[in-house]
Design a protein around this motif. Structure first.
Motif, PDB file in Angstrom:
ATOM      1  N   ARG A 172       3.485 -11.766   3.294  1.00 34.41           N
ATOM      2  CA  ARG A 172       3.997 -11.865   4.664  1.00 34.41           C
ATOM      3  C   ARG A 172       3.490 -10.730   5.544  1.00 34.41           C
ATOM      4  NH1 ARG A 172      10.176 -13.180   6.533  1.00 34.41           N
ATOM      5  NH2 ARG A 172       9.994 -12.478   8.699  1.00 34.41           N
ATOM      6  N   LEU A 173       3.323  -9.568   4.978  1.00 37.28           N
ATOM      7  CA  LEU A 173       3.000  -8.362   5.735  1.00 37.28           C
ATOM      8  C   LEU A 173       1.688  -8.509   6.503  1.00 37.28           C
ATOM      9  CD1 LEU A 173       3.885  -5.344   6.222  1.00 37.28           C
ATOM     10  CD2 LEU A 173       2.288  -4.772   4.375  1.00 37.28           C
ATOM     11  N   GLN A 174       1.721  -8.114   7.787  1.00 34.41           N
ATOM     12  CA  GLN A 174       0.527  -8.192   8.627  1.00 34.41           C
ATOM     13  C   GLN A 174      -0.102  -6.816   8.866  1.00 34.41           C
ATOM     14  OE1 GLN A 174       1.444 -10.239  12.320  1.00 34.41           O
ATOM     15  NE2 GLN A 174       2.880 -11.602  11.268  1.00 34.41           N
ATOM     16  N   GLN A 175       0.729  -5.779   8.942  1.00 33.90           N
ATOM     17  CA  GLN A 175       0.199  -4.487   9.395  1.00 33.90           C
ATOM     18  C   GLN A 175       1.161  -3.352   9.039  1.00 33.90           C
ATOM     19  OE1 GLN A 175       0.585  -3.536  13.646  1.00 33.90           O
ATOM     20  NE2 GLN A 175      -1.648  -3.355  13.721  1.00 33.90           N
ATOM     21  N   VAL A 176       0.583  -2.199   8.729  1.00 39.31           N
ATOM     22  CA  VAL A 176       1.354  -0.971   8.534  1.00 39.31           C
ATOM     23  C   VAL A 176       0.728   0.117   9.390  1.00 39.31           C
ATOM     24  CG1 VAL A 176       2.077   0.823   6.919  1.00 39.31           C
ATOM     25  CG2 VAL A 176       2.008  -1.566   6.160  1.00 39.31           C
ATOM     26  N   LEU A 177       1.513   0.694  10.300  1.00 42.68           N
ATOM     27  CA  LEU A 177       1.086   1.885  11.040  1.00 42.68           C
ATOM     28  C   LEU A 177       1.651   3.092  10.308  1.00 42.68           C
ATOM     29  CD1 LEU A 177       0.331  -0.129  13.312  1.00 42.68           C
ATOM     30  CD2 LEU A 177       1.228   1.536  14.941  1.00 42.68           C
ATOM     31  N   TYR A 178       0.753   3.902   9.766  1.00 42.56           N
ATOM     32  CA  TYR A 178       1.155   5.066   8.989  1.00 42.56           C
ATOM     33  C   TYR A 178       0.878   6.327   9.796  1.00 42.56           C
ATOM     34  CZ  TYR A 178       0.639   8.917   5.703  1.00 42.56           C
ATOM     35  OH  TYR A 178       0.729  10.142   5.090  1.00 42.56           O
TER      36      TYR A 178
END
Length: 328
Positions: free
Chosen positions: A107-113
């Motif tokens: 499901r995950l589209q994006q991670v801003l770290y």
């Protein structure tokens, strides 16, 4: 009609976390999960907003929130720790790996770290000295970045490296949290009468929390594309306005405060070394490295204009005014 995106914000009570939350509430229809330890510190947004869900707990203990974490589409991870080495490692390295394992990778589209620009060189490559000599905060951020570059989700990760961050007011008033940099303006203004006689060959970038939030908000609400191959598909954005020299900063501060900016004494490296010895100042290897480096400049840097947006705080004068710094 597509369902609203579900976005997780860690460190949600911090200056960046609250600014991003406010931006998303105004500019999107996303449902926001705010992971924080102290909800009473959430001062810039109404915690009763119908699109907010508060996850009150420690980042190192995700088990109570595994159901919610498995249902998010995007993540912005701003939570961090420093000071205690064991806690810094647990929060800045181990908890990041645990968080990613709790997400639904289908499901995950994006991670801003969120990291720090202090661990990068001019060309946005990882500084070897950051891992070798850095403080516990610097070292753990460098280690985490290296691990993320090898992670299976790396082409969905956007690594964000803020430079010096302004936020809030020098008097601590207002709804927005005051960053450490903004709080540091107060003692600087107290000693400005003396500091204006000093000159230092050094330069830096800054970014205001509101402008960092607009960049992050834009990234969180637009389709994600993998980044450059040289970083394994990961994006790297150093958040900052065009560079300023320390001497230019002092001149602008004096002009803002209606003070003269007379000729001054150049703080050359040998003189700073002599002062360290004379006053028996204890410096770590990282301190010595940063004193020798002096120019904390990166290329490219990312600001709201990079995405067709407008900076609210593009220069030092707007930052000082927004921070409530009085003119004399």
């Amino acid at each position: 009609m597509p369902r609203p995106s579900r976005i997780l914000i860690t460190g949600a009570s911090g200056c960046i976390g609250q600014a991003v939350t406010a931006w998303l509430l105004e500019h999107s229809d996303a449902r926001l999960l705010l992971w924080l330890r102290q909800p009473e510190k959430l001062t810039a947004v109404d915690r009763r907003h119908p699109r907010l869900e508060l996850l009150v707990g420690d980042l190192r203990q995700p088990r109570p929130f595994r159901r919610q974490l498995a249902q998010v589409d995007r993540v912005i991870h701003t939570a961090t720790a420093w000071g205690d080495p064991a806690r810094a490692w647990a929060v800045n390295v181990e908890a990041v790996k645990e968080l990613l394992s709790c997400l639904d990778h289908q499901r995950l589209q994006q991670v801003l770290y969120f990291s720090t620009a202090s661990i990068l060189d001019r060309d946005l490559e990882l500084l070897p000295e950051a891992e070798q000599w850095g403080t516990e905060y610097i070292q753990t951020k460098a280690v985490c970045l290296r691990q993320l570059m090898a992670h299976s989700l790396r082409d969905r990760i956007v690594a964000v490296f803020p430079t010096l961050v302004f936020s809030g007011r020098i008097d601590g008033g207002g709804a927005w949290p005051t960053s450490y940099l903004t709080a540091g303006l107060k003692p600087l203004l107290h000693w400005l009468w003396l500091a204006r006689f000093l000159r230092l060959d050094a330069s830096y970038h800054f970014i205001h929390g509101a402008d960092a939030a607009s960049i992050c908000g834009h990234l969180l609400t637009t389709p994600h594309q993998p980044g450059p191959r040289r970083w394994g598909g990961m994006h790297r954005y150093v958040l900052g306005q065009p560079p300023l020299t320390v001497n230019r900063t002092m001149a602008r501060l004096c002009r803002y405060r209606h003070m003269a900016h007379p000729p001054g004494v150049e703080l050359r490296h040998w003189l700073m070394q002599a002062l360290v010895v004379a006053f028996r100042i204890q410096l770590s290897r990282w301190d010595r490295f940063t004193l020798q480096r002096r120019h904390f400049v990166h290329h490219p840097v990312t600001r709201p204009e990079s995405f067709g947006l407008s900076s609210r705080f593009p220069d030092l004068e707007t930052v000082l005014s927004g921070a409530g710094v009085p003119r004399r």
